[in-house]
Motif scaffolding. Structure first.
Motif, PDB file in Angstrom:
ATOM      1  N   VAL A 123       2.072   2.763   7.531  1.00 57.50           N
ATOM      2  CA  VAL A 123       2.866   1.725   6.869  1.00 57.50           C
ATOM      3  C   VAL A 123       1.996   0.558   6.418  1.00 57.50           C
ATOM      4  N   ASP A 124       1.008   0.189   7.230  1.00 60.41           N
ATOM      5  CA  ASP A 124       0.126  -0.919   6.849  1.00 60.41           C
ATOM      6  C   ASP A 124      -0.606  -0.592   5.547  1.00 60.41           C
ATOM      7  N   ARG A 125      -1.088   0.624   5.428  1.00 53.50           N
ATOM      8  CA  ARG A 125      -1.809   1.020   4.216  1.00 53.50           C
ATOM      9  C   ARG A 125      -0.873   1.026   3.009  1.00 53.50           C
ATOM     10  N   VAL A 126       0.341   1.541   3.211  1.00 58.13           N
ATOM     11  CA  VAL A 126       1.318   1.568   2.121  1.00 58.13           C
ATOM     12  C   VAL A 126       1.510   0.186   1.536  1.00 58.13           C
ATOM     13  N   PHE A 127       1.720  -0.784   2.382  1.00 58.14           N
ATOM     14  CA  PHE A 127       2.050  -2.112   1.875  1.00 58.14           C
ATOM     15  C   PHE A 127       0.824  -2.927   1.463  1.00 58.14           C
ATOM     16  N   ASP A 128      -0.361  -2.535   1.932  1.00 56.29           N
ATOM     17  CA  ASP A 128      -1.584  -3.135   1.384  1.00 56.29           C
ATOM     18  C   ASP A 128      -1.739  -2.733  -0.091  1.00 56.29           C
ATOM     19  N   VAL A 129      -1.532  -1.445  -0.368  1.00 54.58           N
ATOM     20  CA  VAL A 129      -1.630  -0.958  -1.749  1.00 54.58           C
ATOM     21  C   VAL A 129      -0.501  -1.534  -2.597  1.00 54.58           C
ATOM     22  N   TYR A 130       0.696  -1.549  -2.014  1.00 59.63           N
ATOM     23  CA  TYR A 130       1.865  -2.070  -2.724  1.00 59.63           C
ATOM     24  C   TYR A 130       1.688  -3.543  -3.089  1.00 59.63           C
ATOM     25  N   GLU A 131       1.108  -4.316  -2.200  1.00 65.12           N
ATOM     26  CA  GLU A 131       0.873  -5.740  -2.465  1.00 65.12           C
ATOM     27  C   GLU A 131      -0.028  -5.919  -3.687  1.00 65.12           C
ATOM     28  N   LYS A 132      -1.092  -5.127  -3.771  1.00 65.87           N
ATOM     29  CA  LYS A 132      -1.998  -5.224  -4.923  1.00 65.87           C
ATOM     30  C   LYS A 132      -1.282  -4.816  -6.214  1.00 65.87           C
ATOM     31  N   LYS A 133      -0.496  -3.752  -6.145  1.00 68.47           N
ATOM     32  CA  LYS A 133       0.247  -3.288  -7.321  1.00 68.47           C
ATOM     33  C   LYS A 133       1.272  -4.345  -7.754  1.00 68.47           C
ATOM     34  N   MET A 134       1.905  -4.974  -6.782  1.00 70.92           N
ATOM     35  CA  MET A 134       2.882  -6.017  -7.093  1.00 70.92           C
ATOM     36  C   MET A 134       2.206  -7.238  -7.714  1.00 70.92           C
ATOM     37  N   GLU A 135       1.035  -7.607  -7.215  1.00 73.49           N
ATOM     38  CA  GLU A 135       0.309  -8.747  -7.760  1.00 73.49           C
ATOM     39  C   GLU A 135      -0.068  -8.491  -9.215  1.00 73.49           C
ATOM     40  N   GLU A 136      -0.473  -7.278  -9.511  1.00 75.03           N
ATOM     41  CA  GLU A 136      -0.804  -6.921 -10.895  1.00 75.03           C
ATOM     42  C   GLU A 136       0.423  -7.046 -11.792  1.00 75.03           C
ATOM     43  N   HIS A 137       1.558  -6.567 -11.310  1.00 74.03           N
ATOM     44  CA  HIS A 137       2.786  -6.639 -12.107  1.00 74.03           C
ATOM     45  C   HIS A 137       3.182  -8.092 -12.364  1.00 74.03           C
ATOM     46  N   LEU A 138       3.154  -8.917 -11.328  1.00 78.79           N
ATOM     47  CA  LEU A 138       3.605 -10.300 -11.465  1.00 78.79           C
ATOM     48  C   LEU A 138       2.641 -11.156 -12.285  1.00 78.79           C
ATOM     49  N   SER A 139       1.406 -10.730 -12.415  1.00 83.99           N
ATOM     50  CA  SER A 139       0.458 -11.465 -13.258  1.00 83.99           C
ATOM     51  C   SER A 139       0.782 -11.280 -14.737  1.00 83.99           C
ATOM     52  N   VAL A 140       1.573 -10.235 -15.030  1.00 84.00           N
ATOM     53  CA  VAL A 140       1.957  -9.940 -16.412  1.00 84.00           C
ATOM     54  C   VAL A 140       3.396 -10.354 -16.691  1.00 84.00           C
ATOM     55  N   GLU A 141       4.279 -10.137 -15.707  1.00 80.47           N
ATOM     56  CA  GLU A 141       5.710 -10.400 -15.895  1.00 80.47           C
ATOM     57  C   GLU A 141       6.293 -11.068 -14.658  1.00 80.47           C
ATOM     58  N   ARG A 142       6.937 -12.227 -14.862  1.00 82.45           N
ATOM     59  CA  ARG A 142       7.598 -12.920 -13.744  1.00 82.45           C
ATOM     60  C   ARG A 142       9.019 -12.385 -13.632  1.00 82.45           C
ATOM     61  N   SER A 143       9.217 -11.354 -12.832  1.00 74.46           N
ATOM     62  CA  SER A 143      10.486 -10.650 -12.744  1.00 74.46           C
ATOM     63  C   SER A 143      11.456 -11.361 -11.805  1.00 74.46           C
ATOM     64  N   SER A 144      12.740 -11.142 -12.044  1.00 72.58           N
ATOM     65  CA  SER A 144      13.790 -11.767 -11.245  1.00 72.58           C
ATOM     66  C   SER A 144      14.866 -10.759 -10.877  1.00 72.58           C
ATOM     67  N   TYR A 145      15.523 -11.021  -9.747  1.00 71.28           N
ATOM     68  CA  TYR A 145      16.724 -10.286  -9.373  1.00 71.28           C
ATOM     69  C   TYR A 145      17.922 -10.917 -10.079  1.00 71.28           C
ATOM     70  N   PHE A 146      18.893 -10.085 -10.462  1.00 76.05           N
ATOM     71  CA  PHE A 146      20.154 -10.575 -11.016  1.00 76.05           C
ATOM     72  C   PHE A 146      21.193 -10.507  -9.906  1.00 76.05           C
ATOM     73  N   ILE A 147      21.803 -11.635  -9.604  1.00 75.31           N
ATOM     74  CA  ILE A 147      22.707 -11.754  -8.463  1.00 75.31           C
ATOM     75  C   ILE A 147      24.132 -12.050  -8.929  1.00 75.31           C
ATOM     76  N   HIS A 148      25.091 -11.229  -8.463  1.00 71.64           N
ATOM     77  CA  HIS A 148      26.507 -11.528  -8.670  1.00 71.64           C
ATOM     78  C   HIS A 148      26.957 -12.530  -7.613  1.00 71.64           C
ATOM     79  N   VAL A 149      27.666 -13.557  -8.027  1.00 71.16           N
ATOM     80  CA  VAL A 149      28.302 -14.494  -7.092  1.00 71.16           C
ATOM     81  C   VAL A 149      29.781 -14.518  -7.443  1.00 71.16           C
TER      82      VAL A 149
END
Length: 367
Positions: free
Chosen positions: A334-360
């Motif tokens: 699990v530690d390795r999974v999320f180490d890789v995932y963190e890097k992949k997420m950082e790459e994505h967010l450097s290009v696109e500032r994504s948001s969740y859409f929330i129903h209230v």
């Protein structure tokens, strides 16, 4: 697989320490929440709970957000002309939820009486373990119910998926049509059940405020609203290629989460029939929103800041890790999974500032 509880305790990967985005989602519900409470306390039937108001927080989990929302509700009640003398609060989540940590937080951060503007409210807090897709309280026993960041979790993975969703762990733009249909029907069944049961438990004229993940578009193939999970799927696919994860395990891994469209949510409420839909809003919450959300613009503009990927990775890990461990067993690091995932997420967010859409949404129990 059904929903598992979040990472317990107060360690580095616990939900308690990685629920900043859920806190922001919760605060985004407050305008609707405050107006709902004010309206409820100024209607003609407020006499029914002036002595003792009973409310439930559904899907409360185990972190400090529960303390914050209960304190906020008590403060709002105290500022009203008609103030209940006593308040009973029922904290609901699955039986394996870390209620010990939750009540430790509650006892540390709250007292049994609050005094705001010289208006005293005695309040009593109880645990109510169980799925909110089942009955939790006696008939007509609640005046108010609240839930934030929980309703998008389904009671189970839709039947019939097996390995038909391949490397996707929930619906994405590339999922087959029958996968979309299976998830949509499961949400319809679950949300209808939720509304029916709360309709039995909440008194006529009682209120309910819900905030949960939704879709900003009606067509699920036109936009990937679950990109956070798509990136996690890509991470696991890469580990399959490296021999760290079995391909069959990945292809059979699905999680019970669904983001309904506005139209699906409205239709379910109308068709079930226990509640009037008073208000429905959509709000955006950045994936990497956290405790420093008020300083979010500065954080984003700081090009040397590289914490966004870690914030999102830790948040996702807090609720996905238990499901990964159950499905993949000891074969996954699990530690390795999320180490890789963190890097992949950082790459994505450097290009696109994504948001969740929330129903209230704000609902009134029909009389």
């Amino acid at each position: 697989m059904s929903v598992k509880n979040m990472n317990s305790g107060d360690g580095e990967t616990s939900y308690a320490n990685n629920s900043g985005v859920q806190k922001v989602v919760m605060t985004k519900t407050w305008r609707v929440l405050d107006e709902t409470l004010k309206d409820m306390l100024t209607t003609d039937n407020h006499d029914s709970f002036l002595k003792c108001m009973k409310m439930a927080d559904l899907g409360c989990s185990s972190g400090p957000n529960t303390v914050l929302v209960i304190s906020h509700i008590i403060e709002q009640l105290s500022e009203n002309k008609h103030v209940p003398k006593q308040l009973e609060v029922f904290l609901n989540d699955l039986p394996d939820n870390d209620f010990n940590n939750l009540f430790k937080l509650m006892s540390t951060n709250t007292n049994t009486k609050t005094n705001t503007k010289n208006k005293n409210i005695e309040y009593y807090i109880y645990g109510a373990p169980g799925s909110f897709y089942g009955r939790l309280f006696p008939n007509n026993s609640l005046h108010f119910a609240y839930s934030s960041a929980s309703i998008h979790w389904l009671s189970q993975i839709p039947q019939g998926l097996e390995k038909n969703n391949k490397e996707n762990m929930c619906i994405t733009t590339t999922s087959p049509p029958h996968v979309f249909e299976a998830y949509s029907k499961q949400f319809e069944r679950d949300f209808t059940t939720f509304l029916k049961l709360r309709g039995e438990e909440i008194r006529g004229g009682g209120r309910m405020v819900l905030g949960f993940l939704g879709r900003s578009v009606a067509d699920p193939t036109s936009k990937d609203e679950f990109k956070t999970y798509t990136l996690l799927s890509e991470t696991l696919s890469g580990m399959v290629a490296e021999g760290f994860v079995k391909e069959d395990d990945l292809h059979s891994f699905n999680i019970p989460i669904y983001a309904p469209s506005i139209q699906e949510t409205e239709a379910a409420i109308q068709n079930e029939g226990s509640f009037n839909l008073d208000r429905m809003e959509g709000v955006l919450v950045p994936w990497d929103a956290n405790e420093d959300y008020n300083n979010y613009d500065n954080m984003v503009s700081d090009k040397t800041n590289n914490t966004s990927g870690k914030i999102v990775a830790n948040c996702v890990r807090a609720f996905v890790e238990p499901m990964l461990v159950v499905h993949f067993g000891s074969s996954i690091n699990v530690d390795r999974v999320f180490d890789v995932y963190e890097k992949k997420m950082e790459e994505h967010l450097s290009v696109e500032r994504s948001s969740y859409f929330i129903h209230v949404i704000s609902l009134t129990r029909k009389t």
